[in-house]
Design an enzyme around this catalytic site. Structure first.
Site, PDB file in Angstrom:
ATOM      1  N   ALA A   1       0.813  -1.230   0.000  1.00 52.54           N
ATOM      2  CA  ALA A   1       0.000   0.000   0.000  1.00 52.54           C
ATOM      3  C   ALA A   1       0.839   1.270   0.000  1.00 52.54           C
ATOM      4  CB  ALA A   1      -0.938  -0.010   1.214  1.00 52.54           C
ATOM      5  N   ALA A   2       2.094   1.173   0.468  1.00 52.89           N
ATOM      6  CA  ALA A   2       2.939   2.373   0.512  1.00 52.89           C
ATOM      7  C   ALA A   2       3.674   2.615  -0.805  1.00 52.89           C
ATOM      8  CB  ALA A   2       3.966   2.237   1.648  1.00 52.89           C
TER       9      ALA A   2
ATOM     10  N   ARG B   1       4.282   2.866  -5.156  1.00 53.25           N
ATOM     11  CA  ARG B   1       3.744   3.757  -6.206  1.00 53.25           C
ATOM     12  C   ARG B   1       2.359   3.309  -6.650  1.00 53.25           C
ATOM     13  NH1 ARG B   1       9.432   4.080  -7.376  1.00 53.25           N
ATOM     14  NH2 ARG B   1       9.324   1.862  -7.804  1.00 53.25           N
TER      15      ARG B   1
ATOM     16  N   ARG C   1       5.414  -4.264   3.711  1.00 56.81           N
ATOM     17  CA  ARG C   1       6.388  -5.123   4.409  1.00 56.81           C
ATOM     18  C   ARG C   1       6.575  -4.595   5.838  1.00 56.81           C
ATOM     19  NH1 ARG C   1      10.896  -1.914   3.850  1.00 56.81           N
ATOM     20  NH2 ARG C   1      10.799  -0.680   1.960  1.00 56.81           N
TER      21      ARG C   1
ATOM     22  N   PRO D   1       0.223  -8.772 -16.537  1.00 55.74           N
ATOM     23  CA  PRO D   1       1.416  -7.931 -16.504  1.00 55.74           C
ATOM     24  C   PRO D   1       1.104  -6.484 -16.844  1.00 55.74           C
ATOM     25  CG  PRO D   1       1.359  -9.189 -18.541  1.00 55.74           C
ATOM     26  CD  PRO D   1       0.176  -9.628 -17.734  1.00 55.74           C
ATOM     27  N   ASN D   2      -0.109  -6.253 -17.355  1.00 55.32           N
ATOM     28  CA  ASN D   2      -0.497  -4.892 -17.720  1.00 55.32           C
ATOM     29  C   ASN D   2      -2.017  -4.812 -17.705  1.00 55.32           C
ATOM     30  OD1 ASN D   2      -1.111  -2.476 -19.284  1.00 55.32           O
ATOM     31  ND2 ASN D   2       1.083  -2.460 -19.750  1.00 55.32           N
TER      32      ASN D   2
ATOM     33  N   HIS E   1      11.047   2.251 -19.034  1.00 50.58           N
ATOM     34  CA  HIS E   1      10.381   2.489 -17.744  1.00 50.58           C
ATOM     35  C   HIS E   1      11.255   3.389 -16.877  1.00 50.58           C
ATOM     36  CE1 HIS E   1       7.794  -0.969 -18.775  1.00 50.58           C
ATOM     37  NE2 HIS E   1       6.930  -0.437 -17.919  1.00 50.58           N
ATOM     38  N   HIS E   2      10.681   3.835 -15.787  1.00 53.05           N
ATOM     39  CA  HIS E   2      11.362   4.694 -14.810  1.00 53.05           C
ATOM     40  C   HIS E   2      12.575   3.999 -14.197  1.00 53.05           C
ATOM     41  CE1 HIS E   2       9.409   2.342 -11.566  1.00 53.05           C
ATOM     42  NE2 HIS E   2       8.420   2.241 -12.459  1.00 53.05           N
TER      43      HIS E   2
ATOM     44  N   LYS F   1      12.383   0.825 -11.606  1.00 48.75           N
ATOM     45  CA  LYS F   1      11.794  -0.488 -11.923  1.00 48.75           C
ATOM     46  C   LYS F   1      12.811  -1.597 -11.674  1.00 48.75           C
ATOM     47  CE  LYS F   1       9.113  -3.036 -15.357  1.00 48.75           C
ATOM     48  NZ  LYS F   1       8.169  -3.525 -14.343  1.00 48.75           N
TER      49      LYS F   1
ATOM     50  N   THR G   1       5.282  -6.647 -19.355  1.00 51.10           N
ATOM     51  CA  THR G   1       4.483  -6.308 -20.537  1.00 51.10           C
ATOM     52  C   THR G   1       5.240  -6.677 -21.813  1.00 51.10           C
ATOM     53  OG1 THR G   1       3.405  -4.534 -19.338  1.00 51.10           O
ATOM     54  CG2 THR G   1       3.377  -4.382 -21.739  1.00 51.10           C
TER      55      THR G   1
HETATM   56  P1  NAD Z   1       7.035   0.056  -5.588  1.00 49.80           P
HETATM   57  O1  NAD Z   1       8.414  -0.394  -5.286  1.00 49.80           O
HETATM   58  O2  NAD Z   1       6.748   1.527  -5.593  1.00 49.80           O
HETATM   59  O3  NAD Z   1       5.989  -0.612  -4.575  1.00 49.80           O
HETATM   60  C1  NAD Z   1       6.089  -1.941  -4.134  1.00 49.80           C
HETATM   61  C2  NAD Z   1       5.596  -1.966  -2.701  1.00 49.80           C
HETATM   62  O4  NAD Z   1       5.528  -3.339  -2.279  1.00 49.80           O
HETATM   63  C3  NAD Z   1       6.540  -1.226  -1.744  1.00 49.80           C
HETATM   64  O5  NAD Z   1       5.798  -0.345  -0.921  1.00 49.80           O
HETATM   65  C4  NAD Z   1       7.155  -2.356  -0.948  1.00 49.80           C
HETATM   66  O6  NAD Z   1       7.537  -1.961   0.362  1.00 49.80           O
HETATM   67  C5  NAD Z   1       6.001  -3.351  -0.950  1.00 49.80           C
HETATM   68  N1  NAD Z   1       6.408  -4.689  -0.522  1.00 49.80           N
HETATM   69  C6  NAD Z   1       7.605  -5.298  -0.694  1.00 49.80           C
HETATM   70  N2  NAD Z   1       7.604  -6.499  -0.096  1.00 49.80           N
HETATM   71  C7  NAD Z   1       6.380  -6.648   0.470  1.00 49.80           C
HETATM   72  C8  NAD Z   1       5.787  -7.665   1.252  1.00 49.80           C
HETATM   73  N3  NAD Z   1       6.467  -8.788   1.559  1.00 49.80           N
HETATM   74  N4  NAD Z   1       4.494  -7.509   1.661  1.00 49.80           N
HETATM   75  C9  NAD Z   1       3.812  -6.388   1.354  1.00 49.80           C
HETATM   76  N5  NAD Z   1       4.344  -5.361   0.631  1.00 49.80           N
HETATM   77  C10 NAD Z   1       5.614  -5.506   0.204  1.00 49.80           C
HETATM   78  O7  NAD Z   1       6.685  -0.591  -7.004  1.00 49.80           O
HETATM   79  P2  NAD Z   1       5.497  -0.192  -8.008  1.00 49.80           P
HETATM   80  O8  NAD Z   1       6.021   0.742  -9.028  1.00 49.80           O
HETATM   81  O9  NAD Z   1       4.273   0.173  -7.217  1.00 49.80           O
HETATM   82  O10 NAD Z   1       5.276  -1.577  -8.744  1.00 49.80           O
HETATM   83  C11 NAD Z   1       4.895  -2.724  -8.018  1.00 49.80           C
HETATM   84  C12 NAD Z   1       4.769  -3.924  -8.957  1.00 49.80           C
HETATM   85  O11 NAD Z   1       3.684  -3.698  -9.860  1.00 49.80           O
HETATM   86  C13 NAD Z   1       5.995  -4.174  -9.832  1.00 49.80           C
HETATM   87  O12 NAD Z   1       6.187  -5.563  -9.986  1.00 49.80           O
HETATM   88  C14 NAD Z   1       5.610  -3.549 -11.165  1.00 49.80           C
HETATM   89  O13 NAD Z   1       6.292  -4.087 -12.274  1.00 49.80           O
HETATM   90  C15 NAD Z   1       4.149  -3.902 -11.187  1.00 49.80           C
HETATM   91  N6  NAD Z   1       3.306  -3.088 -12.067  1.00 49.80           N
HETATM   92  C16 NAD Z   1       2.353  -3.771 -12.757  1.00 49.80           C
HETATM   93  C17 NAD Z   1       1.477  -3.076 -13.552  1.00 49.80           C
HETATM   94  C18 NAD Z   1       0.391  -3.829 -14.257  1.00 49.80           C
HETATM   95  O14 NAD Z   1      -0.436  -3.212 -14.969  1.00 49.80           O
HETATM   96  N7  NAD Z   1       0.317  -5.157 -14.056  1.00 49.80           N
HETATM   97  C19 NAD Z   1       1.572  -1.687 -13.667  1.00 49.80           C
HETATM   98  C20 NAD Z   1       2.548  -1.017 -12.931  1.00 49.80           C
HETATM   99  C21 NAD Z   1       3.412  -1.729 -12.117  1.00 49.80           C
END
Ligand code: NAD
Length: 266
Positions: A17-18, A20, A43, A123-124, A155-156, A159, A166
């Site tokens: 939840a914390a 992006r 986490r 994945p997307n 990507h940013h 990542k 995707t």
């Molecule tokens: P991020 O790093 O900003 O957020 C990930 C969060 O997960 C962090 O807050 C982290 O502390 C938390 N986390 C890590 N381990 C954990 C645990 N054991 N339990 C609970 N939370 C935990 O990353 P993001 O940019 O938000 O992306 C997250 C994932 O989503 C990536 O794998 C990214 O590739 C994927 N993503 C998928 C899509 C899609 O459309 N499927 C789109 C964007 C991002």
């Protein structure tokens, strides 16, 4: 113990939840009819544990889910997947999973959980990209091996996984449509003395700045080049797609579902 749902909406637990995506999900759930943020967790060592999920929210970020939700949305890291699937099964939560960088073992774990609860991994979650998955394969099949296929994604800088989930799904769609295989016909990069071999699909990765997500497939022959591209300008596109998937998945029988199922695509 599951909380009584007084507003007839789906109670959602947001993993990561914390993060992006987690932050956008928590915010947009509040703007979505039929969904309610019931739980948020991250986490255990995250500095946001114990703070409101989003400003003004009565839901605080916990260390793990506690059984108050009907459905789990998980956009985190591969390392978190198993525990999140275990929680989904334990509490009977449907699960929408957007985490990328997963291995075959992770997909096996998703299949196992899907024996008990409905699970949709994608994945997307953008509509445009899901249309592009289908088109990428159709174009490759029409053009044939005389057209070199290069998949470029950006990507940013934060990542973790590369190439993106995707980009891998685009390659998978092309392989399915052309009878190729991910193991034998796809190159992840090119370096040194490595001229292009006919009929191969090559993937290239850029990591820079704040790029939300850009994917282009090039189909190039002597004298012409066709390009198929998608640009995501905001993470809300993925978050809204994930929330639409959540509403669609709620109440479905246990099983593994895809965006194709949700969108009614072939
Ligand atoms: P991020 O790093 O900003 O957020 C990930 C969060 O997960 C962090 O807050 C982290 O502390 C938390 N986390 C890590 N381990 C954990 C645990 N054991 N339990 C609970 N939370 C935990 O990353 P993001 O940019 O938000 O992306 C997250 C994932 O989503 C990536 O794998 C990214 O590739 C994927 N993503 C998928 C899509 C899609 O459309 N499927 C789109 C964007 C991002």
């Amino acid at each position: 113990m599951r909380r009584m749902n007084t507003k007839n909406s789906v109670n959602v637990a947001v993993a990561g939840a914390a993060g992006r995506m987690g932050q956008r999900l928590c915010t947009l759930i509040g703007e979505t009819d039929g969904l309610e943020l019931a739980e948020a967790f991250d986490r255990p060592d995250h500095q946001r544990i114990g703070t409101p999920a989003i400003p003004g929210s009565g839901v605080v970020i916990a260390e793990k889910p506690g059984g108050a939700a009907d459905l789990l949305i998980d956009f985190t890291l591969p390392v978190a997947l198993q525990a999140n699937l275990d929680a989904a099964v334990e509490y009977g939560m449907a699960a929408v999973i957007g985490t990328t960088g997963l291995t075959e073992a992770h997909f096996g774990a998703i299949d196992k959980a899907a024996e008990s609860v409905p699970v949709l991994w994608a994945p997307n979650f953008s509509l445009g990209m899901n249309v592009m998955f289908a088109l990428a394969g159709q174009i490759a099949a029409k053009l044939g091996d005389d057209y070199d296929i290069e998949i470029l994604e950006a990507h940013h800088r934060f990542k973790q996984d590369a190439p993106s989930g995707t980009a891998l799904q685009i390659a998978r769609s092309i392989c399915q449509a052309t009878g190729k295989s991910m193991q034998n016909d796809v190159d992840m990069t090119r370096v040194g003395e490595d001229p292009r071999k006919p009929g191969r699909i090559t993937m290239q990765t850029l990591r820079m700045g704040d790029v939300v997500g850009e994917h282009t497939v090039y189909y190039a022959a002597q004298g012409e080049r066709l390009q198929l591209g998608h640009i995501a300008t905001t993470r809300d596109t993925f978050a809204r797609g994930g929330l639409a998937a959540a509403k669609w998945l709620h109440g479905k029988p246990a099983g593994r579902y895809t965006m194709k199922d949700m969108l009614g695509m072939e």
